[in-house]
Design an enzyme around this catalytic site. Structure first.
Site, PDB file in Angstrom:
ATOM      1  N   GLU A 107       0.861  -1.195   0.000  1.00 51.97           N
ATOM      2  CA  GLU A 107       0.000   0.000   0.000  1.00 51.97           C
ATOM      3  C   GLU A 107       0.892   1.237   0.000  1.00 51.97           C
ATOM      4  O   GLU A 107       1.691   1.423   0.911  1.00 51.97           O
ATOM      5  CB  GLU A 107      -0.922   0.007   1.219  1.00 51.97           C
ATOM      6  N   ASP A 118      -7.010   2.023  -8.818  1.00 53.39           N
ATOM      7  CA  ASP A 118      -7.411   3.303  -9.406  1.00 53.39           C
ATOM      8  C   ASP A 118      -7.539   3.125 -10.920  1.00 53.39           C
ATOM      9  O   ASP A 118      -6.592   2.694 -11.579  1.00 53.39           O
ATOM     10  CB  ASP A 118      -6.344   4.359  -9.092  1.00 53.39           C
ATOM     11  N   LYS A 139      -8.491   8.679 -17.793  1.00 50.86           N
ATOM     12  CA  LYS A 139      -8.021   9.477 -18.925  1.00 50.86           C
ATOM     13  C   LYS A 139      -6.909   8.750 -19.679  1.00 50.86           C
ATOM     14  O   LYS A 139      -6.013   8.166 -19.068  1.00 50.86           O
ATOM     15  CB  LYS A 139      -7.531  10.843 -18.442  1.00 50.86           C
ATOM     16  N   TYR A 162     -14.106  -1.756  -0.754  1.00 54.74           N
ATOM     17  CA  TYR A 162     -14.765  -1.187  -1.934  1.00 54.74           C
ATOM     18  C   TYR A 162     -15.778  -2.157  -2.521  1.00 54.74           C
ATOM     19  O   TYR A 162     -16.843  -1.752  -3.004  1.00 54.74           O
ATOM     20  CB  TYR A 162     -13.722  -0.815  -2.996  1.00 54.74           C
TER      21      TYR A 162
END
EC number: 2.1.1.33
Length: 213
Positions: free
Chosen positions: A69, A118, A122, A193
């Site tokens: 992490e 993540d 873009k 998540y």
């Protein structure tokens, strides 16, 4: 989500030296000595607060786990969990995934987990995705021949781009689901998540990919 800085996190983790490895480069090629056994090592890149890796460690005590992490203010939550409920088969690192070759020898890691990374949506940020070809090359250099990546995400575009990147790299796909929780395997360990997105009705995508070079 904005990351809340915890200035005390690093000092706290360094005090827990049986859990947190401050300089993992000293263990390259010697992780079996750290764990005091020859059990396989699975790493999770981007461990968040540790629900997945601690859950896996409880479910598979015959496997050693290393949480990777980048952010100390996040990783400290894993260490705190393990102070409260010790797990002898987990260690925590705060390092950048691009540097994994500095910490593990070829074949020293038996499997890589990527969970809810993540998505960097873009196009100009594609190189930052943990399934980009440069990261795939890094994982390949620490895995054995025909090593595996297990990947979960709620982001369909990231899933699709990862499929294309891995396929172009020459990897094969052994298992895949476009809605993991529709027929959830009994041994699936959910991340923080994963719980959140599933509760929102968002499908969870998962695959297992193998290096063939």
């Amino acid at each position: 989500m904005r990351l809340r800085h915890k200035p005390w996190a690093l000092d706290y983790m360094k005090e827990q030296s049986s859990i947190y490895i401050a300089d993992p480069s000293t263990l390259k090629g010697n992780w079996s000595n750290e764990f005091k056994n020859e059990n396989p090592i699975y790493i999770e890149v981007g461990s968040g607060k540790g629900a997945f890796i601690t859950g896996m460690a409880k479910q598979y005590p015959e496997v050693n786990f290393v949480a990777i992490e980048l952010f100390e203010s996040v990783a400290v939550a894993i260490v705190q969990k393990m102070v409260e409920e010790p797990l002898a088969n987990v260690r925590v690192l705060t390092v950048d995934a691009k540097d994994l070759r500095d910490f593990f020898e070829k074949g020293e890691v038996a499997r890589v987990y990527l969970n809810f990374s993540d998505p960097w949506p873009k196009s100009r940020h594609a190189k930052r995705r943990l399934t980009y070809k440069t990261f795939l090359a890094t994982y390949e250099d620490i895995l054995p021949e025909k090593g595996q990546i297990h990947f979960k995400t709620d982001n369909r575009k990231l899933f699709e781009s990862s499929l294309m990147t891995m396929s172009a790299y020459g990897m094969t796909f052994d298992w895949m689901s476009l809605d993991l929780h529709a027929n959830e395997p009994e041994n699936n360990v959910r991340t923080e998540y994963e719980e959140r997105f599933s509760a929102m009705g968002q499908p969870i995508y998962r695959m297992e990919a193998t290096y063939t070079k």
